[in-house]
Design a protein around this motif. Structure first.
Motif, PDB file in Angstrom:
ATOM      1  N   THR A  67       0.832  -1.202   0.000  1.00  0.00           N
ATOM      2  CA  THR A  67       0.000   0.000   0.000  1.00  0.00           C
ATOM      3  C   THR A  67       0.866   1.251   0.000  1.00  0.00           C
ATOM      4  O   THR A  67       0.586   2.218  -0.712  1.00  0.00           O
ATOM      5  N   ASP A 124      -5.812  -1.064  -4.921  1.00  0.00           N
ATOM      6  CA  ASP A 124      -5.249  -1.557  -3.663  1.00  0.00           C
ATOM      7  C   ASP A 124      -6.146  -2.642  -3.076  1.00  0.00           C
ATOM      8  O   ASP A 124      -7.157  -2.346  -2.458  1.00  0.00           O
ATOM      9  N   GLU A 125      -5.793  -3.869  -3.271  1.00  0.00           N
ATOM     10  CA  GLU A 125      -6.559  -5.025  -2.800  1.00  0.00           C
ATOM     11  C   GLU A 125      -8.058  -4.826  -3.035  1.00  0.00           C
ATOM     12  O   GLU A 125      -8.851  -4.931  -2.107  1.00  0.00           O
TER      13      GLU A 125
END
Ligand code: ADP
Ligand code: MG
Lengths: 366, 578
Positions: free
Chosen positions: A47, A162-163
């Motif tokens: 991240t 992001d995920e």
């Protein structure tokens, strides 16, 4: 590598939080239109890297170039990216259509065009009728599709994810990741996809970047990462792997495992008797249809079998190896044909070209 | 293998320590500059209207009547004159006693509301909040009507409780602080972890044992906070001691007497500093404790709900709550009757004559108050919310933001009288660039906003923290300037909090007198001040009439705000519905 031009260049990025080093000298090049997955365990700095690319965090040192321009010192708004978070982060007080239109309004696109573009994007993400709905009236998967459409609406040069699938249930996750891949191909946007899920990375990525404790362990295509993991960390993190303790032999294509001498195609160039770690994937361990003249043929004893549907997971011990057990994946048919059961002995082959040798000091302890 | 960057050797994550001090600083850009400018403006504003005035007080406490520097002479003189320094002891005494009594009374009340299943908990909770709508001197007036030498209770029973002095002050402070303390304790009880209770019950502990071994410890931070609130309200209150204190001097009234009565600004400033010390100490203790409390509430703790107690126990709790609410209502009843009765306590026939306010020039004061409260609510809400937003949601200039944060929570520790005196020093000086504000409504608005700044600021901060922190990042990625996302997303989402902030400012502006008493000029009196002035001039029935009007406006405003909130909730239901 690909013949396409590099679009994003990340050069020697280091980031610390206090004394903690979150990213340690990370360099990476992403090609135009490529989908790169950043893969690593939780807390490894994925991240942080993504946020630095977006300008949401300031790096300690290092530069970032996007289509040839140095963007290292630009505030987020002056950079050219779209972003999707795990939490969707849809504006709850705006409808799906208003969310998608948000970026277009900022660019003073005429109303007509906005309406057309929103409709186009809603169709593109497969939710043509959800425009007037508020985010709370949509399921998690639908919300994430809208978030994706919102990020794509302004046609950014770079898409950062992001995920994006981590908050969804397994079924939706599998369906949506194919959707994302299709969309990315269709739009052709250069994409960085952060995930801790190796399967997701293998399915989606053109190239995978494996990150561990703030450092890049390996960069490669999914096949390269899976077939030739550069370190034991990568070998362990991606897919299943047998690890056996060993020593270098006196020739580069020879290693020892306990009293067993094995041939390997992965040449080691180490002094004899240097400790090494040998690795082989469970599906590469052969227990049937073995050519008697094949190299690395060992007698093994079946200790346990575990039924997993289409295949069995067989735990073996090898003659001459006291210190380790080996796991082999054997198809249900082979098990039946050879009536493999616990206690029986059988020949086991460890194909030299599938056996990997790692110098002991490369072992990454978690 | 492949040609890309790989590091086979995983070197230990050690980076040159110089690196960790280095940063690639982003260019500010127009927006970064704008944000910095706004943060600077807030810091300057709070500096000019909070810090500088307080520094002036400190400075003046070191000066003689004629303005020469005399060092600590004022302090020496203060403590050398027992007739004067008695007020310090008095202040501490009444504040500590009211603190203990208030917390004790509210503790049982809060427990009954949160933990028992007695009937009417909702209405009992609402009625207990009534004292918030009244100026602090109103209940003192009402107590005089009930327990004073000529009070109705005294006349009926022949018992004189000797109200004037510490008794009357303590009673008034308890009445005044009760709802504030109750809110804190209700929250504390609601946050207590239910799992602890279940464990204690499973171990077969008795109710009393559970109360002392589980309940009390788990609300200890709430208790300390509640004590802080009660103590601070009591020691800084000006209204009640002014009305019912008689010759029992306390610090807050002493400042007033020295400054307004004797024009002794140096001694006024000295006493102000002395009043600041306990208030600031209490504030610091509370801050430390609050930080601990946040850590105590973990994500996994289960909130506590009501539980059926034994019939007798519930009946006792219920009777207790009725008693307290009955008392509150009778005080309000006395105010109403006093406002409409011809001549309390001799002639109870109905009249409206107390409502003509001839000595105050009619209804102008009420209009002044309404105007002041509205402007305060409007400007105060905007200032509070914008500053909380800048501190909470922007990323640039961490030092600047923490300065604004610190300055924003400081006002909680500053007594209104001290602030009022400080403003005289800052504004009344003809050389001061802000002198033009002196004697205008502006200075009243400013002092009220600063005086009541902290609680709304914390409300705004809490509301902002609940909004997804990624919205700003999303906005920036979609090329939206920060103020657009603020206006389109943040404000709509925080609207309920914004409304409650406006209400807080409005209600407090309607009843405040402690700072205003120094700052008003003839013609600019406020309604709450008028209550004091009317009482001073012996027109206590008119004071009652004025009080009841203030309460009506407060309640009316409450209803308006309630309807507003309902409207917003209905509108936002569309996007909160699952
Ligand atoms: N703002 C921050 N302050 C301090 N430490 C942080 C901050 N953000 C991230 N970290 C730390 O940096 C490491 C990497 O975080 P992150 O990039 O979020 O990991 P990932 O996304 O790979 O799970 C973690 O150990 C995290 O605790
Ligand atoms: Mg992460």
């Amino acid at each position: 590598m690909s013949s396409k031009e590099s679009y994003l260049r990340i050069v020697h990025i280091t980031k610390t939080f206090g004394t903690f080093v979150a990213l340690n000298d990370v360099s990476l090049t992403v090609n135009e239109g490529e989908l790169v997955c950043i893969l690593g365990p939780s807390g490894c700095g994925k991240t942080t890297l993504l946020r630095i690319i977006a300008g949401l965090e300031e790096q300690n040192v290092g530069e970032i170039y996007q289509s040839g321009k140095d963007i290292s010192r630009l505030p987020p708004r002056q950079r050219d990216f779209g972003i999707v978070f795990q939490s969707y982060a849809l504006f709850p007080n705006l409808t799906a259509a208003e969310n998608i239109a948000y970026g277009l309004e900022n660019r003073r696109v005429p109303k007509e065009k906005i309406r057309a573009r929103v409709a186009e994007l809603l169709t593109l993400v497969g939710l043509p009728n959800s425009g007037p709905k508020f985010p709370s009236q949509l399921s998690g998967g639908e919300q994430q599709r809208i978030a994706l459409a919102r990020a794509l609406a302004v046609s950014p040069g770079l898409l950062l994810l992001d995920e994006p699938l981590s908050a969804l249930d397994a079924r939706v996750r599998v369906a949506l990741r194919l959707e994302i891949k299709r969309l990315q191909r269709h739009v052709g946007v250069t994409t960085i996809f952060v995930t801790h899920d190796q399967e997701e990375a293998l399915v989606l990525a053109d190239r995978i970047v494996v990150l561990n404790r703030g450092r890049i362990e390996q960069v490669g295509t999914p096949e390269e990462i899976y077939r030739s993991p550069a370190t034991t960390f990568v070998a362990d993190f991606v897919g299943l792997m047998n690890f056996l303790p060993g020593r270098a032999g006196d020739r580069p294509d020879r290693v020892y495992c306990d009293r067993l001498e094995l041939r390997c195609a992965d040449l080691h160039r180490l002094a004899p008797d240097t400790p090494v770690t040998l690795a082989i994937r469970p599906e590469d361990v052969r227990v049937s249809h073995i050519d008697p003249s094949a190299p690395n043929l060992v007698r093994g004893r079946v200790r346990e079998t575990e039924f997993l549907g289409s295949f069995y997971r067989v735990t073996l011990t090898l003659d001459g190896v006291e210190t380790a057990r080996l796991i082999a994946e054997v198809s249900t048919n082979e098990i039946r044909d050879q009536s493999i059961c616990p206690g029986m002995t059988l020949p086991v082959s460890l194909p030299p070209d599938l056996l990997r040798v790692y110098p002991e000091f490369a072992r990454v302890s978690q | 293998m492949n040609g890309s960057a790989t590091s086979v050797l995983a070197a230990p994550s050690v980076v040159d320590s110089r690196l960790s001090r280095q940063r690639v600083h982003q260019r500010l850009g127009v927006e970064g500059l704008l944000i910095r400018l706004l943060i600077t403006l807030f810091a300057v504003w709070l500096g000019a209207f909070l810090v500088l005035p307080l520094l002036q007080v400190l400075l003046r406490s070191l000066q003689s009547k004629t303005g020469e520097f005399v060092g600590l002479a004022n302090y020496v003189a203060y403590f050398a004159t027992p007739a004067i320094s008695r007020a310090l002891g008095n202040s501490l005494y009444v504040s500590i006693v009211s603190m203990v009594v208030t917390v004790g009374l509210a503790l049982v009340y809060a427990y009954a509301l949160v933990r028992t299943t007695m009937p009417g908990r909702g209405i009992l909770r609402t009625l207990a909040m009534l004292p918030i709508f009244a100026p602090s001197l109103m209940q003192a007036l009402a107590f005089i009507y009930i327990f004073g030498n000529n009070g109705i209770f005294t006349r009926l029973t022949g018992i004189n409780i000797r109200l004037y002095g510490s008794t009357g002050i303590i009673m008034s402070e308890v009445f005044y602080a009760f709802p504030h303390v109750l809110i804190v304790l209700i929250t504390a009880f609601s946050l207590a972890d239910a799992r602890l209770y279940e464990a204690a019950q499973a171990l077969g502990a008795s109710s009393r044992r559970i109360f002392f071994t589980v309940t009390l410890p788990s609300i200890r931070y709430g208790l300390i906070s509640a004590a802080f609130v009660a103590f601070t309200l009591a020691i800084t209150d000006f209204g009640a001691p002014k009305v019912v204190g008689g010759d029992y001097d306390v610090l807050a009234t002493d400042i007033y007497n020295k400054v307004i009565g004797q024009q002794d600004f140096g001694m006024g400033a000295t006493i102000s500093v002395l009043l600041l010390i306990p208030a600031v100490l209490a504030f610091i203790i509370d801050r430390i404790v609050q930080r601990r409390q946040v850590a105590q509430v973990t994500a996994s703790s289960t909130p506590l709900g009501p539980k059926r107690h034994g019939r007798v126990t519930q009946a006792v709790f219920f009777a207790y709550c009725l008693l307290i609410v009955g008392f509150i209502l009778s005080v309000y009843g006395v105010v109403l009757v006093g406002a409409f009765a011809k001549n309390w306590p001799y002639d109870f026939s109905f009249t409206l004559k107390h409502f003509d306010f001839y000595s105050m020039g009619g209804y102008k004061v009420l209009w002044n108050s309404l105007q002041m409260a509205t402007i305060t609510a409007l400007i105060g809400t905007i200032l509070v919310f914008c500053s909380a937003y800048l501190v909470e949601k922007t990323k640039v200039w961490a030092q600047g933001r923490s300065v604004v944060y610190l300055l924003s929570i400081m006002p909680l520790a500053i007594p209104g009288t001290v602030l009022g005196l400080a403003y005289i020093f800052s504004f009344n000086d003809p050389r001061s660039p802000i002198n033009f504000l002196y004697g205008t409504m502006g200075i009243l608005v400013l002092s009220t906003i600063v005086h009541y700044y902290t609680v709304p600021y914390l409300t705004a901060t809490t509301a902002l923290k609940q909004i997804d922190p990624e919205f700003e990042a999303i906005g920036a990625s979609l090329d939206a300037p920060f103020y657009r996302t603020f206006w389109r997303v943040t404000v709509p989402m925080a609207l309920p909090a914004i409304i409650s902030i406006a209400m807080y400012f409005f209600l407090n502006a309607m009843v405040t007198i402690s700072a205003a008493v120094f700052l008003f000029v003839p013609g600019k009196e406020l309604a709450a001040l008028a209550v004091m002035l009317l009482d001073d001039s012996g027109e206590s029935a008119q004071a009652m009439a004025m009080s009841s009007l203030i309460i009506s406006i407060g309640l009316g405003a409450r209803v308006v705000f309630y309807l507003l909130t309902r409207g917003i909730e209905r509108r936002s239901q569309a996007w909160t519905r699952r």
